[in-house]
Design a protein around this motif. Structure first.
Motif, PDB file in Angstrom:
ATOM      1  N   ASN A  87       0.804  -1.220   0.000  1.00 29.55           N
ATOM      2  CA  ASN A  87       0.000   0.000   0.000  1.00 29.55           C
ATOM      3  C   ASN A  87       0.838   1.272   0.000  1.00 29.55           C
ATOM      4  O   ASN A  87       0.511   2.239  -0.685  1.00 29.55           O
ATOM      5  N   THR A  88       1.921   1.261   0.766  1.00 28.78           N
ATOM      6  CA  THR A  88       2.799   2.432   0.752  1.00 28.78           C
ATOM      7  C   THR A  88       3.356   2.642  -0.654  1.00 28.78           C
ATOM      8  O   THR A  88       3.432   3.779  -1.148  1.00 28.78           O
ATOM      9  N   ILE A 241       0.451  -6.644   6.703  1.00 30.11           N
ATOM     10  CA  ILE A 241       1.038  -6.526   8.047  1.00 30.11           C
ATOM     11  C   ILE A 241       1.977  -7.700   8.348  1.00 30.11           C
ATOM     12  O   ILE A 241       2.168  -8.080   9.501  1.00 30.11           O
TER      13      ILE A 241
HETATM   14  N1  F0G Z   1      -3.291  -2.085   7.089  1.00 28.63           N
HETATM   15  C1  F0G Z   1      -2.850  -2.019   5.833  1.00 28.63           C
HETATM   16  C2  F0G Z   1      -3.820  -2.256   4.736  1.00 28.63           C
HETATM   17  C3  F0G Z   1      -1.494  -1.710   5.576  1.00 28.63           C
HETATM   18  O1  F0G Z   1      -1.074  -1.636   4.326  1.00 28.63           O
HETATM   19  C4  F0G Z   1      -0.620  -1.504   6.661  1.00 28.63           C
HETATM   20  C5  F0G Z   1       0.790  -1.216   6.442  1.00 28.63           C
HETATM   21  C6  F0G Z   1      -1.150  -1.584   7.953  1.00 28.63           C
HETATM   22  C7  F0G Z   1      -2.485  -1.879   8.129  1.00 28.63           C
HETATM   23  C8  F0G Z   1      -0.311  -1.372   9.161  1.00 28.63           C
HETATM   24  O2  F0G Z   1      -0.027  -0.031   9.351  1.00 28.63           O
HETATM   25  O3  F0G Z   1       2.425  -0.244   9.334  1.00 28.63           O
HETATM   26  O4  F0G Z   1       1.326   1.826  10.138  1.00 28.63           O
HETATM   27  O5  F0G Z   1       1.209  -0.257  11.478  1.00 28.63           O
HETATM   28  N2  F0G Z   1       1.338  -1.260   5.319  1.00 28.63           N
HETATM   29  C9  F0G Z   1       2.715  -0.854   5.032  1.00 28.63           C
HETATM   30  C10 F0G Z   1       2.951  -0.835   3.536  1.00 28.63           C
HETATM   31  C11 F0G Z   1       3.726  -1.586   5.791  1.00 28.63           C
HETATM   32  O6  F0G Z   1       4.096  -0.997   3.101  1.00 28.63           O
HETATM   33  O7  F0G Z   1       1.998  -0.622   2.789  1.00 28.63           O
HETATM   34  P1  F0G Z   1       1.324   0.355  10.124  1.00 28.63           P
END
Ligand code: F0G
Length: 353
Positions: A87-88, A241
């Protein structure tokens, strides 16, 4: 400019972006806060779902990215880099495009959902698949940004946390005060850190009268903050995650402590059940990781650990369309084909007059 006010326009006085600074926005934020009647009845309380999949690239990451990329633009950056579980990277790619910068994304090879990979591809990111997990990718991304002229836009960049705290502002702005509990998934631990900062700042300025207890949920196979030590080989169906060594661990643990909250783990089955429940009972389709807050509420309710009468907000972090392979893997798509005939259709649907 975009017609819908983005976060920086709405909350500029709370953000590190001065009047006249460049603003890179896709109209992020202002996401729906949806009442959840079935969950509310279940816990005999009031449950609200913050639907972050409604952001421009389909996840909460856009909140942090508008600030991080705007600041990178102000500093003259020509390229951004991130490590990501998907997502990032989707968000960084979109906002970098928007700013005329080159996005470089480091992904754990073969372990990100296809919708997210598609986003990085269509936005023209330089995609580097790394033989390792997210934690390995982040280590390399940090070193790359130290040694080369690329701006790091992971949540270790404080501008990301600043942007993401606006989700807490929105909750208070809509409900009129902070809720009793705020539940959310925890991976790299940036978002729980950001929400807690947002709630605290509103309380300090007297905009809210209180702050919620923060309840964070990790996948059982990737639960370093629950176990109290890093996990070398994190594993979960919730690839977003699948993280064993959260960069913001310390701040997340402080948020838990200061808010009187708790961190727990939920199994993959609980996550997928919660995803299916949310979609089929509340009408909200989220990706697996995003359902872990709901999974956590259901598990703790079943254990008798959720008091009655509470006001609860649960953040669902990403759109279900990001990972349709996982969603469909539990279903068989109806295989019956009929002629374009009303009687045949009615019969197949079991409709009677
Ligand atoms: N939910 C989703 C859909 C995510 O993409 C992420 C993190 C999290 C929860 C957790 O959030 O890392 O701030 O505790 N995604 C990151 C990414 C690691 O690379 O997209 P967090």
């Amino acid at each position: 400019p975009v017609a819908t006010a983005g976060l920086i326009e709405r909350y500029r006085e709370w953000l590190p972006v001065a009047e006249g600074d460049p603003v890179v926005s896709l109209g992020e934020g202002s996401t729906p806060l949806v009442h959840a009647p079935v969950l509310s009845e279940l816990i005999d309380g009031e449950v609200w779902i913050k639907v972050e999949g409604a952001n421009p690239t389909g996840s909460f990451k856009d909140r942090g990215m508008t600030v991080a990329v705007s600041r990178a633009a102000a500093e003259g950056a020509k390229a951004v880099v991130c490590a990501s579980t998907g997502n990032t990277s989707a968000s960084a790619a979109a906002y970098a495009c928007r700013a005329g910068m080159r996005p470089v994304v480091l992904l754990p090879a073969g372990r990100i959902a296809r919708g997210k990979l598609a986003q990085a591809i269509v936005h023209g990111a330089e995609i580097v698949q790394v033989d390792g997990n997210f934690d390995d990718c982040l280590t390399v991304a940090r070193k790359l940004a130290e040694a080369y002229p690329v701006a790091l836009v992971n949540s270790v960049n404080p501008d990301r946390i600043e942007g993401q705290k606006t989700a807490a502002f929105e909750v208070v702005d809509v409900l009129g005060d902070a809720p009793d509990l705020h539940l959310l998934p925890v991976g790299n631990a940036g978002n729980v850190t950001a929400y807690w900062r947002g709630y605290r700042q509103y309380a300090e300025q007297g905009i809210s009268t209180r702050s919620p207890r923060m309840w964070g949920f990790q996948a059982a196979g990737a639960a370093p903050l629950v176990l109290g030590h890093p996990v070398l080989d994190p594993e979960t169906v919730a690839t977003a995650i699948r993280i064993g060594n959260p960069a913001s661990a310390e701040q997340a643990l402080a948020a838990r402590e200061e808010s009187g909250g708790r961190f727990e783990s939920v199994t993959d089955d609980q996550i997928l059940d919660a995803q299916a429940f949310l979609a089929s009972r509340e009408g909200i389709f989220v990706e697996p990781a995003s359902a872990s807050g709901v999974a956590g509420l259901m598990a703790l309710h079943a254990a008798g650990e959720v008091d009655r009468g509470l006001q609860v907000v649960i953040t669902v972090t990403g759109n279900g369309l990001k990972d349709i392979d996982t969603a469909l893997s539990r279903h068989t798509v109806g295989a019956t084909t009929v002629e374009a005939d009303v009687h045949q259709v009615a019969e197949v649907c079991g409709l009677t007059r």
